[in-house]
Scaffold this active site. Structure first.
Site, PDB file in Angstrom:
ATOM      1  N   ARG A   1       2.318  -4.932   6.088  1.00 21.30           N
ATOM      2  CA  ARG A   1       1.531  -3.934   5.376  1.00 21.30           C
ATOM      3  C   ARG A   1       2.288  -2.619   5.396  1.00 21.30           C
ATOM      4  O   ARG A   1       2.622  -2.103   6.460  1.00 21.30           O
ATOM      5  CB  ARG A   1       0.160  -3.713   5.998  1.00 21.30           C
ATOM      6  CG  ARG A   1      -0.621  -2.713   5.133  1.00 21.30           C
ATOM      7  CD  ARG A   1      -1.989  -2.391   5.631  1.00 21.30           C
ATOM      8  NE  ARG A   1      -2.624  -1.489   4.676  1.00 21.30           N
ATOM      9  CZ  ARG A   1      -3.866  -1.614   4.221  1.00 21.30           C
ATOM     10  NH1 ARG A   1      -4.611  -2.598   4.638  1.00 21.30           N
ATOM     11  NH2 ARG A   1      -4.347  -0.753   3.356  1.00 21.30           N
TER      12      ARG A   1
ATOM     13  N   LEU B   1      11.913 -20.467  -4.368  1.00 25.12           N
ATOM     14  CA  LEU B   1      10.981 -19.512  -3.769  1.00 25.12           C
ATOM     15  C   LEU B   1       9.635 -19.646  -4.475  1.00 25.12           C
ATOM     16  O   LEU B   1       9.584 -19.657  -5.706  1.00 25.12           O
ATOM     17  CB  LEU B   1      11.515 -18.079  -3.954  1.00 25.12           C
ATOM     18  CG  LEU B   1      10.580 -16.927  -3.580  1.00 25.12           C
ATOM     19  CD1 LEU B   1      10.457 -16.787  -2.069  1.00 25.12           C
ATOM     20  CD2 LEU B   1      11.086 -15.605  -4.153  1.00 25.12           C
TER      21      LEU B   1
ATOM     22  N   HIS C   1       2.318   3.220  -9.100  1.00 25.88           N
ATOM     23  CA  HIS C   1       2.145   1.786  -9.369  1.00 25.88           C
ATOM     24  C   HIS C   1       3.342   1.245 -10.156  1.00 25.88           C
ATOM     25  O   HIS C   1       3.820   0.156  -9.903  1.00 25.88           O
ATOM     26  CB  HIS C   1       0.857   1.524 -10.150  1.00 25.88           C
ATOM     27  CG  HIS C   1      -0.387   1.891  -9.388  1.00 25.88           C
ATOM     28  ND1 HIS C   1      -0.551   1.591  -8.053  1.00 25.88           N
ATOM     29  CD2 HIS C   1      -1.520   2.539  -9.763  1.00 25.88           C
ATOM     30  CE1 HIS C   1      -1.744   2.030  -7.650  1.00 25.88           C
ATOM     31  NE2 HIS C   1      -2.346   2.614  -8.667  1.00 25.88           N
TER      32      HIS C   1
ATOM     33  N   ASP D   1       0.828  -1.198   0.000  1.00 33.49           N
ATOM     34  CA  ASP D   1       0.000   0.000   0.000  1.00 33.49           C
ATOM     35  C   ASP D   1       0.870   1.259   0.000  1.00 33.49           C
ATOM     36  O   ASP D   1       1.961   1.265   0.574  1.00 33.49           O
ATOM     37  CB  ASP D   1      -0.901   0.001   1.242  1.00 33.49           C
ATOM     38  CG  ASP D   1      -2.066   0.973   1.093  1.00 33.49           C
ATOM     39  OD1 ASP D   1      -2.341   1.409  -0.034  1.00 33.49           O
ATOM     40  OD2 ASP D   1      -2.681   1.302   2.114  1.00 33.49           O
TER      41      ASP D   1
ATOM     42  N   ARG E   1       0.058   7.606  -2.873  1.00 33.12           N
ATOM     43  CA  ARG E   1       0.642   8.697  -2.062  1.00 33.12           C
ATOM     44  C   ARG E   1       2.097   8.963  -2.442  1.00 33.12           C
ATOM     45  O   ARG E   1       2.546  10.096  -2.455  1.00 33.12           O
ATOM     46  CB  ARG E   1       0.516   8.358  -0.567  1.00 33.12           C
ATOM     47  CG  ARG E   1      -0.881   8.636  -0.021  1.00 33.12           C
ATOM     48  CD  ARG E   1      -1.099   7.987   1.306  1.00 33.12           C
ATOM     49  NE  ARG E   1      -1.348   6.552   1.137  1.00 33.12           N
ATOM     50  CZ  ARG E   1      -1.270   5.660   2.114  1.00 33.12           C
ATOM     51  NH1 ARG E   1      -0.927   6.049   3.321  1.00 33.12           N
ATOM     52  NH2 ARG E   1      -1.534   4.392   1.877  1.00 33.12           N
TER      53      ARG E   1
HETATM   54  C1  IPE Z   1      -1.542   0.101  -3.444  1.00 24.79           C
HETATM   55  O1  IPE Z   1      -1.292   1.448  -3.471  1.00 24.79           O
HETATM   56  C2  IPE Z   1      -1.608  -0.515  -4.812  1.00 24.79           C
HETATM   57  C3  IPE Z   1      -2.868  -1.185  -5.186  1.00 24.79           C
HETATM   58  C4  IPE Z   1      -3.935  -1.302  -4.447  1.00 24.79           C
HETATM   59  C5  IPE Z   1      -2.921  -1.737  -6.517  1.00 24.79           C
HETATM   60  P1  IPE Z   1      -2.487   2.482  -3.446  1.00 24.79           P
HETATM   61  O2  IPE Z   1      -2.882   2.763  -4.847  1.00 24.79           O
HETATM   62  O3  IPE Z   1      -3.589   1.989  -2.560  1.00 24.79           O
HETATM   63  O4  IPE Z   1      -1.790   3.745  -2.814  1.00 24.79           O
HETATM   64  P2  IPE Z   1      -2.420   4.838  -1.834  1.00 24.79           P
HETATM   65  O5  IPE Z   1      -3.010   4.105  -0.650  1.00 24.79           O
HETATM   66  O6  IPE Z   1      -3.467   5.577  -2.620  1.00 24.79           O
HETATM   67  O7  IPE Z   1      -1.267   5.692  -1.458  1.00 24.79           O
HETATM   68 MG    MG Z   2      -4.128   2.362  -0.593  1.00 25.91          MG
END
Ligand code: IPE
Ligand code: MG
Length: 225
Positions: A160, A113, A19, A2, A6
């Site tokens: 997490r 792995l 991403h 996660d 941000r």
């Molecule tokens: C996690 O990062 C990636 C996926 C769910 C694919 P986020 O996209 O949830 O990032 P934030 O929480 O908005 O920062």
């Molecule tokens: Mg998120």
């Protein structure tokens, strides 16, 4: 994993740039995890609920998964990684499903792995599909044998990133005795040192599985004697 959005927003970049950078972090994590003696690694790439995101973001994430897998599969194979996708793969594009099945069969005998990538996965979905399949097979009480990870060990450590303290529909059944580790680090920044810190934290946990600390320490003493 996660914090991608941000990470990007902090740099005045579109969310999808986070991403993209997140994939680099996964690539790095697979290498470092392997070197650290981890034999089973599961990454939560896309949840059953992530379809609710803006359509462009969903499309981007699906394409990113496809491209990353296409580019990495040979390298994973050479490095002894067994790839498995977990989740309802039938909702993905036909090309992606073919790629996934190909990667799974190519790498099925690797044992250095195991890399599980959870795509269109949800812990509740997993329990529901297991219950249905067990009932259809006439084995309703054996439903746990029908869960996605039935042939794999329960996770020892859950990590997490991104600062939230929640499971968000990840492995619900399997996390019963897992050590839960939360870090503020945003996923694209999660590197070798972060994994080492998490593993060191894990090494200090006393895992009792319902027993007393005394019992556990006694057993450990007997095992080395
Ligand atoms: C996690 O990062 C990636 C996926 C769910 C694919 P986020 O996209 O949830 O990032 P934030 O929480 O908005 O920062
Ligand atoms: Mg998120």
């Amino acid at each position: 994993m996660d914090g991608n959005g941000r990470w990007a927003q902090k740099r005045f970049l579109p969310r999808v740039a986070g991403h993209k950078q997140g994939v680099e972090a996964v690539r790095n994590l697979i290498r470092v995890a392997g070197e650290s003696g981890v034999t089973c690694l599961t990454v939560f790439a896309f949840s059953s609920e992530n379809w609710k995101r803006p359509e462009e973001e969903v499309t981007f994430l699906m394409e990113l998964f496809f491209k990353a897998l296409r580019e990495e599969v040979e390298k994973l194979h050479t490095n002894g990684v067994r790839f498995r996708a977990v989740g309802d793969i039938s909702a993905l594009s036909a090309d992606t499903q073919t790629l996934v099945r190909g990667a799974e069969s190519l790498t099925q005998h690797n044992d250095r792995l195991t890399l599980n990538v959870a795509v269109n996965y949800g812990g509740r979905w997993d329990i529901e599909q297991a219950v249905q399949r067990a009932a259809a097979a006439g084995e309703p009480t054996q439903f746990a044998n029908y869960l996605s990870f039935a042939d794999q060990p329960d996770p020892d450590l859950f990590i997490r990133t991104g600062g939230e303290r929640r499971i968000s529909n990840f492995l619900l059944w399997q996390l019963a005795y897992t050590e839960l580790y939360f870090t503020e680090t945003l996923w694209p920044d999660f590197g070798e040192t972060d994994l080492k810190v998490a593993l060191d934290w894990f090494a200090d946990r006393e895992r009792r599985f319902g027993k007393t600390g005394e019992q556990v320490r006694d057993e450990a003493q007997k095992a080395v004697a």
